[in-house]
Scaffold this motif. Structure first.
Motif, short mmCIF file in Angstrom:
data_model
loop_
_atom_site.label_atom_id
_atom_site.label_comp_id
_atom_site.label_asym_id
_atom_site.label_seq_id
_atom_site.Cartn_x
_atom_site.Cartn_y
_atom_site.Cartn_z
N MET A 62 0.85 -1.18 0.00
CA MET A 62 0.00 0.00 0.00
C MET A 62 0.89 1.23 0.00
O MET A 62 1.80 1.35 0.80
CB MET A 62 -0.92 0.00 1.22
CG MET A 62 -1.91 1.14 1.24
SD MET A 62 -3.05 1.02 2.66
CE MET A 62 -3.99 -0.43 2.19
N THR A 63 0.64 2.19 -0.86
CA THR A 63 1.47 3.37 -0.98
C THR A 63 0.93 4.48 -0.11
O THR A 63 -0.12 4.38 0.51
CB THR A 63 1.51 3.85 -2.44
OG1 THR A 63 0.21 4.36 -2.78
CG2 THR A 63 1.89 2.73 -3.38
N SER A 64 1.64 5.60 -0.09
CA SER A 64 1.23 6.74 0.72
C SER A 64 -0.09 7.32 0.27
O SER A 64 -0.74 8.04 1.01
CB SER A 64 2.34 7.80 0.69
OG SER A 64 2.58 8.21 -0.62
N THR A 65 -0.48 7.07 -0.97
CA THR A 65 -1.77 7.54 -1.45
C THR A 65 -2.83 6.46 -1.33
O THR A 65 -3.91 6.57 -1.87
CB THR A 65 -1.66 8.00 -2.92
OG1 THR A 65 -1.07 6.96 -3.70
CG2 THR A 65 -0.81 9.25 -3.03
N HIS A 66 -2.51 5.39 -0.60
CA HIS A 66 -3.47 4.33 -0.28
C HIS A 66 -3.95 3.60 -1.52
O HIS A 66 -5.12 3.23 -1.61
CB HIS A 66 -4.65 4.89 0.53
CG HIS A 66 -4.22 5.58 1.79
ND1 HIS A 66 -4.71 6.79 2.18
CD2 HIS A 66 -3.31 5.22 2.73
CE1 HIS A 66 -4.14 7.16 3.32
NE2 HIS A 66 -3.30 6.22 3.66
N THR B 299 -4.04 0.23 -3.39
CA THR B 299 -3.83 -1.16 -3.03
C THR B 299 -3.39 -1.96 -4.24
O THR B 299 -4.03 -1.92 -5.29
CB THR B 299 -5.12 -1.78 -2.46
OG1 THR B 299 -5.54 -1.00 -1.34
CG2 THR B 299 -4.88 -3.22 -2.01
N SER B 300 -2.28 -2.65 -4.11
CA SER B 300 -1.75 -3.51 -5.15
C SER B 300 -1.81 -4.96 -4.67
O SER B 300 -2.34 -5.25 -3.60
CB SER B 300 -0.31 -3.10 -5.49
OG SER B 300 -0.27 -1.78 -6.01
N LEU C 75 -6.98 -9.88 -12.60
CA LEU C 75 -7.72 -9.02 -11.69
C LEU C 75 -7.25 -7.58 -11.80
O LEU C 75 -8.05 -6.65 -11.90
CB LEU C 75 -7.55 -9.52 -10.25
CG LEU C 75 -8.15 -8.64 -9.16
CD1 LEU C 75 -9.66 -8.48 -9.35
CD2 LEU C 75 -7.84 -9.22 -7.77
N LEU C 76 -5.94 -7.38 -11.81
CA LEU C 76 -5.41 -6.02 -11.90
C LEU C 76 -5.74 -5.39 -13.24
O LEU C 76 -6.05 -4.19 -13.32
CB LEU C 76 -3.89 -6.04 -11.67
CG LEU C 76 -3.47 -6.31 -10.22
CD1 LEU C 76 -1.99 -6.61 -10.15
CD2 LEU C 76 -3.81 -5.12 -9.34
N GLN C 77 -5.68 -6.18 -14.31
CA GLN C 77 -5.99 -5.62 -15.63
C GLN C 77 -7.47 -5.23 -15.72
O GLN C 77 -7.80 -4.18 -16.26
CB GLN C 77 -5.63 -6.62 -16.74
CG GLN C 77 -5.84 -6.06 -18.14
CD GLN C 77 -4.77 -6.51 -19.11
OE1 GLN C 77 -3.60 -6.11 -19.00
NE2 GLN C 77 -5.14 -7.34 -20.06
N ARG C 78 -8.35 -6.06 -15.15
CA ARG C 78 -9.78 -5.73 -15.15
C ARG C 78 -10.05 -4.49 -14.30
O ARG C 78 -10.86 -3.64 -14.66
CB ARG C 78 -10.60 -6.89 -14.61
CG ARG C 78 -10.77 -8.07 -15.55
CD ARG C 78 -11.94 -8.94 -15.14
NE ARG C 78 -11.89 -9.32 -13.74
CZ ARG C 78 -11.32 -10.43 -13.28
NH1 ARG C 78 -10.72 -11.26 -14.14
NH2 ARG C 78 -11.34 -10.72 -12.00
N ARG C 79 -9.36 -4.41 -13.18
CA ARG C 79 -9.59 -3.30 -12.26
C ARG C 79 -9.03 -1.99 -12.80
O ARG C 79 -9.52 -0.91 -12.49
CB ARG C 79 -8.95 -3.62 -10.90
CG ARG C 79 -9.48 -2.76 -9.78
CD ARG C 79 -8.95 -3.23 -8.44
NE ARG C 79 -7.53 -2.89 -8.30
CZ ARG C 79 -6.83 -3.10 -7.19
NH1 ARG C 79 -7.40 -3.68 -6.16
NH2 ARG C 79 -5.57 -2.75 -7.12
N ALA D 190 -6.21 -0.64 -12.05
CA ALA D 190 -5.47 0.09 -11.02
C ALA D 190 -4.66 -0.91 -10.21
O ALA D 190 -5.00 -2.09 -10.13
CB ALA D 190 -6.41 0.86 -10.11
N GLY D 191 -3.60 -0.40 -9.59
CA GLY D 191 -2.77 -1.27 -8.76
C GLY D 191 -1.60 -1.85 -9.53
O GLY D 191 -1.52 -1.76 -10.76
#
Length: 242
Positions: A1-5, A7-8, A27-31, A33-34
Protein backbone atom coordinates in the motif's frame (compact mmCIF):
# COMPACT_ATOMS: atom_id res chain seq x y z
CA UNK A 1 0.00 0.00 0.00
CA UNK A 2 1.47 3.37 -0.98
CA UNK A 3 1.23 6.74 0.72
CA UNK A 4 -1.77 7.54 -1.45
CA UNK A 5 -3.47 4.33 -0.28
CA UNK A 6 -3.39 2.55 -3.63
CA UNK A 7 -3.83 -1.16 -3.03
CA UNK A 8 -1.75 -3.51 -5.15
CA UNK A 9 -1.29 -7.29 -5.12
CA UNK A 10 1.78 -9.30 -4.22
CA UNK A 11 2.10 -12.98 -5.00
CA UNK A 12 3.92 -14.14 -1.85
CA UNK A 13 5.53 -17.42 -2.93
CA UNK A 14 8.00 -18.39 -5.65
CA UNK A 15 5.96 -19.48 -8.69
CA UNK A 16 6.78 -22.64 -10.60
CA UNK A 17 4.48 -21.71 -13.52
CA UNK A 18 3.09 -18.56 -15.07
CA UNK A 19 -0.40 -19.94 -14.53
CA UNK A 20 -0.08 -19.44 -10.77
CA UNK A 21 0.05 -15.66 -11.12
CA UNK A 22 -2.34 -15.24 -14.05
CA UNK A 23 -5.49 -14.77 -11.90
CA UNK A 24 -3.85 -11.86 -10.13
CA UNK A 25 -2.68 -10.27 -13.37
CA UNK A 26 -6.21 -10.64 -14.78
CA UNK A 27 -7.72 -9.02 -11.69
CA UNK A 28 -5.41 -6.02 -11.90
CA UNK A 29 -5.99 -5.62 -15.63
CA UNK A 30 -9.78 -5.73 -15.15
CA UNK A 31 -9.59 -3.30 -12.26
CA UNK A 32 -7.36 -0.89 -14.16
CA UNK A 33 -5.47 0.09 -11.02
CA UNK A 34 -2.77 -1.27 -8.76
CA UNK A 35 0.54 -3.01 -9.34
CA UNK A 36 1.54 -6.67 -9.45
CA UNK A 37 4.46 -7.36 -7.13
CA UNK A 38 6.71 -10.39 -6.97
CA UNK A 39 9.57 -11.02 -4.62
CA UNK A 40 12.80 -12.71 -5.59
CA UNK A 41 11.89 -15.94 -7.33
CA UNK A 42 14.61 -18.56 -7.61
CA UNK A 43 12.34 -21.05 -9.41
CA UNK A 44 11.22 -18.96 -12.37
CA UNK A 45 13.13 -15.70 -12.46
CA UNK A 46 11.09 -12.67 -11.40
CA UNK A 47 11.89 -10.57 -14.48
CA UNK A 48 11.18 -13.42 -16.87
CA UNK A 49 7.80 -13.99 -15.24
CA UNK A 50 6.96 -10.33 -15.77
CA UNK A 51 8.11 -10.55 -19.39
CA UNK A 52 5.96 -13.64 -19.92
CA UNK A 53 2.90 -11.80 -18.61
CA UNK A 54 3.62 -8.86 -20.89
CA UNK A 55 3.94 -11.24 -23.84
CA UNK A 56 0.51 -12.66 -22.96
CA UNK A 57 -1.00 -9.18 -23.23
CA UNK A 58 -1.11 -8.10 -19.59
CA UNK A 59 -0.26 -4.40 -19.72
CA UNK A 60 -0.16 -3.70 -16.01
CA UNK A 61 2.33 -1.95 -13.74
CA UNK A 62 4.72 -4.39 -12.08
CA UNK A 63 7.28 -4.27 -9.32
CA UNK A 64 9.84 -6.40 -7.51
CA UNK A 65 9.66 -6.39 -3.76
CA UNK A 66 12.54 -7.17 -3.63
CA UNK A 67 15.11 -8.82 -5.88
CA UNK A 68 18.47 -9.57 -4.29
CA UNK A 69 21.58 -7.57 -5.10
CA UNK A 70 24.11 -10.44 -4.82
CA UNK A 71 22.48 -12.17 -7.81
CA UNK A 72 23.34 -9.57 -10.43
CA UNK A 73 25.56 -6.63 -11.24
CA UNK A 74 23.87 -3.18 -11.18
CA UNK A 75 24.23 -2.99 -14.97
CA UNK A 76 22.30 -6.22 -15.49
CA UNK A 77 19.75 -5.11 -12.88
CA UNK A 78 19.18 -1.90 -14.86
CA UNK A 79 18.80 -3.82 -18.14
CA UNK A 80 16.32 -6.25 -16.56
CA UNK A 81 14.24 -3.46 -14.98
CA UNK A 82 14.10 -1.36 -18.14
CA UNK A 83 13.21 -4.45 -20.19
CA UNK A 84 10.15 -5.13 -18.02
CA UNK A 85 9.04 -1.50 -18.37
CA UNK A 86 9.49 -1.61 -22.14
CA UNK A 87 7.71 -4.94 -22.60
CA UNK A 88 4.82 -4.15 -20.26
CA UNK A 89 4.39 -0.58 -21.47
CA UNK A 90 4.02 0.59 -17.86
CA UNK A 91 6.31 2.17 -15.26
CA UNK A 92 8.22 -0.46 -13.31
CA UNK A 93 9.41 -0.44 -9.70
CA UNK A 94 12.77 -2.16 -9.42
CA UNK A 95 12.93 -3.05 -5.75
CA UNK A 96 16.38 -4.17 -4.62
CA UNK A 97 17.59 -5.52 -1.30
CA UNK A 98 20.97 -6.68 0.07
CA UNK A 99 19.60 -10.14 1.07
CA UNK A 100 20.23 -11.92 4.34
CA UNK A 101 23.90 -12.24 5.38
CA UNK A 102 23.64 -16.02 4.98
CA UNK A 103 22.52 -15.58 1.36
CA UNK A 104 25.41 -13.18 0.74
CA UNK A 105 27.79 -15.79 2.14
CA UNK A 106 26.50 -18.36 -0.34
CA UNK A 107 27.22 -16.22 -3.43
CA UNK A 108 29.84 -13.59 -2.64
CA UNK A 109 33.53 -13.83 -1.69
CA UNK A 110 32.46 -12.26 1.60
CA UNK A 111 29.26 -10.74 2.95
CA UNK A 112 28.62 -6.99 2.88
CA UNK A 113 30.47 -5.67 5.92
CA UNK A 114 28.75 -2.34 5.24
CA UNK A 115 25.33 -3.04 3.68
CA UNK A 116 24.46 0.66 3.52
CA UNK A 117 27.55 1.38 1.42
CA UNK A 118 26.88 -1.62 -0.81
CA UNK A 119 23.31 -0.58 -1.51
CA UNK A 120 24.14 3.10 -2.00
CA UNK A 121 26.70 2.12 -4.66
CA UNK A 122 24.22 -0.28 -6.28
CA UNK A 123 21.30 2.15 -6.35
CA UNK A 124 23.39 5.09 -7.50
CA UNK A 125 24.83 3.10 -10.41
CA UNK A 126 21.37 1.90 -11.46
CA UNK A 127 19.96 5.43 -11.32
CA UNK A 128 22.77 6.84 -13.45
CA UNK A 129 22.32 4.06 -16.02
CA UNK A 130 18.54 4.35 -16.16
CA UNK A 131 18.79 8.12 -16.55
CA UNK A 132 20.88 7.57 -19.67
CA UNK A 133 24.14 8.66 -18.16
CA UNK A 134 27.56 7.13 -17.69
CA UNK A 135 27.94 5.22 -14.45
CA UNK A 136 31.54 5.34 -13.35
CA UNK A 137 32.86 4.35 -9.94
CA UNK A 138 35.37 2.05 -8.30
CA UNK A 139 33.34 1.20 -5.25
CA UNK A 140 33.99 -0.90 -2.21
CA UNK A 141 31.44 -3.46 -3.46
CA UNK A 142 30.35 -2.48 -6.96
CA UNK A 143 32.58 -1.10 -9.69
CA UNK A 144 31.35 0.09 -13.08
CA UNK A 145 32.33 2.13 -16.11
CA UNK A 146 29.43 1.75 -18.51
CA UNK A 147 26.33 3.22 -20.11
CA UNK A 148 23.10 1.61 -21.29
CA UNK A 149 22.29 1.42 -25.00
CA UNK A 150 19.44 3.85 -25.65
CA UNK A 151 15.90 2.44 -25.61
CA UNK A 152 12.52 4.16 -25.36
CA UNK A 153 10.69 2.74 -22.34
CA UNK A 154 8.39 3.88 -19.54
CA UNK A 155 10.22 5.10 -16.45
CA UNK A 156 11.79 2.80 -13.91
CA UNK A 157 11.49 3.75 -10.25
CA UNK A 158 14.10 2.43 -7.86
CA UNK A 159 12.87 0.73 -4.72
CA UNK A 160 15.02 -0.19 -1.76
CA UNK A 161 14.17 -2.88 0.74
CA UNK A 162 13.90 -1.17 4.13
CA UNK A 163 13.60 -2.73 7.59
CA UNK A 164 15.53 -0.45 9.93
CA UNK A 165 16.05 3.30 10.41
CA UNK A 166 19.60 3.54 9.00
CA UNK A 167 18.58 1.86 5.75
CA UNK A 168 15.48 4.06 5.65
CA UNK A 169 17.60 7.19 6.00
CA UNK A 170 19.78 6.05 3.12
CA UNK A 171 16.70 5.16 1.07
CA UNK A 172 15.45 8.70 1.59
CA UNK A 173 18.55 9.92 -0.25
CA UNK A 174 18.63 7.50 -3.18
CA UNK A 175 15.32 5.62 -3.67
CA UNK A 176 11.96 6.44 -5.20
CA UNK A 177 10.14 3.79 -3.17
CA UNK A 178 10.85 2.24 0.22
CA UNK A 179 9.68 -1.37 0.17
CA UNK A 180 8.92 -2.83 3.59
CA UNK A 181 8.08 -6.39 4.61
CA UNK A 182 6.51 -7.55 7.87
CA UNK A 183 6.57 -4.01 9.29
CA UNK A 184 3.65 -2.98 11.55
CA UNK A 185 1.83 0.26 10.75
CA UNK A 186 3.03 2.03 13.91
CA UNK A 187 6.65 1.12 13.13
CA UNK A 188 6.35 2.54 9.62
CA UNK A 189 4.71 5.74 10.84
CA UNK A 190 6.84 6.35 13.93
CA UNK A 191 10.24 5.01 12.85
CA UNK A 192 10.67 4.49 9.12
CA UNK A 193 8.81 7.50 7.70
CA UNK A 194 10.76 10.03 9.82
CA UNK A 195 14.01 8.34 8.81
CA UNK A 196 13.02 8.51 5.12
CA UNK A 197 12.21 12.19 5.50
CA UNK A 198 15.55 12.82 7.22
CA UNK A 199 17.52 11.20 4.41
CA UNK A 200 15.51 12.98 1.73
CA UNK A 201 15.98 16.37 3.38
CA UNK A 202 19.74 15.85 3.60
CA UNK A 203 19.80 15.06 -0.14
CA UNK A 204 17.42 17.94 -0.95
CA UNK A 205 14.84 15.72 -2.62
CA UNK A 206 11.32 14.49 -2.03
CA UNK A 207 10.92 11.59 0.37
CA UNK A 208 10.25 8.19 -1.22
CA UNK A 209 6.77 6.78 -0.98
CA UNK A 210 6.32 3.59 1.03
CA UNK A 211 5.13 0.28 -0.43
CA UNK A 212 4.51 -2.14 2.41
CA UNK A 213 3.46 -5.77 2.10
CA UNK A 214 0.48 -6.83 4.20
CA UNK A 215 -0.25 -10.56 4.31
CA UNK A 216 -3.94 -11.44 4.02
CA UNK A 217 -5.89 -14.67 3.61
CA UNK A 218 -9.56 -15.28 2.88
CA UNK A 219 -11.34 -16.64 5.96
CA UNK A 220 -13.06 -19.89 4.96
CA UNK A 221 -14.50 -22.76 7.02
CA UNK A 222 -11.76 -25.23 7.86
CA UNK A 223 -8.90 -22.98 6.79
CA UNK A 224 -5.86 -23.08 9.06
CA UNK A 225 -4.80 -19.43 9.21
CA UNK A 226 -1.53 -20.28 10.96
CA UNK A 227 -0.63 -22.66 8.16
CA UNK A 228 -1.49 -19.98 5.59
CA UNK A 229 0.75 -17.53 7.43
CA UNK A 230 3.62 -20.02 7.50
CA UNK A 231 3.31 -20.66 3.77
CA UNK A 232 3.27 -16.97 2.98
CA UNK A 233 5.97 -15.80 5.35
CA UNK A 234 7.47 -18.81 7.09
CA UNK A 235 10.94 -18.46 5.64
CA UNK A 236 11.11 -14.85 6.77
CA UNK A 237 9.62 -15.56 10.18
CA UNK A 238 12.52 -17.95 10.83
CA UNK A 239 15.25 -15.58 9.59
CA UNK A 240 17.44 -13.93 12.21
CA UNK A 241 17.25 -10.43 10.70
CA UNK A 242 13.46 -10.41 11.13
Amino acid sequence: MTSTHNTSIMYPIQPSSTGQILPFARLLQRRGAGRLWLGQSLRLDTHQLFAALAGMGYRIPMGSGVTLAPLRHPYDAAVQARSVAALSGAPYVAGIGPAAPEFQDSLLPERYAKPLTAMREYMTSMRELLDGGLARRDGAYHSIDAQLIALDAPPVELGLGVLRPRMATMAGAVADVAVTWMTPAHYIADTLVPALAKGAAAADRAAPRVATVIHVAVARPGRDIRLAARRGAGAHLSAAHY
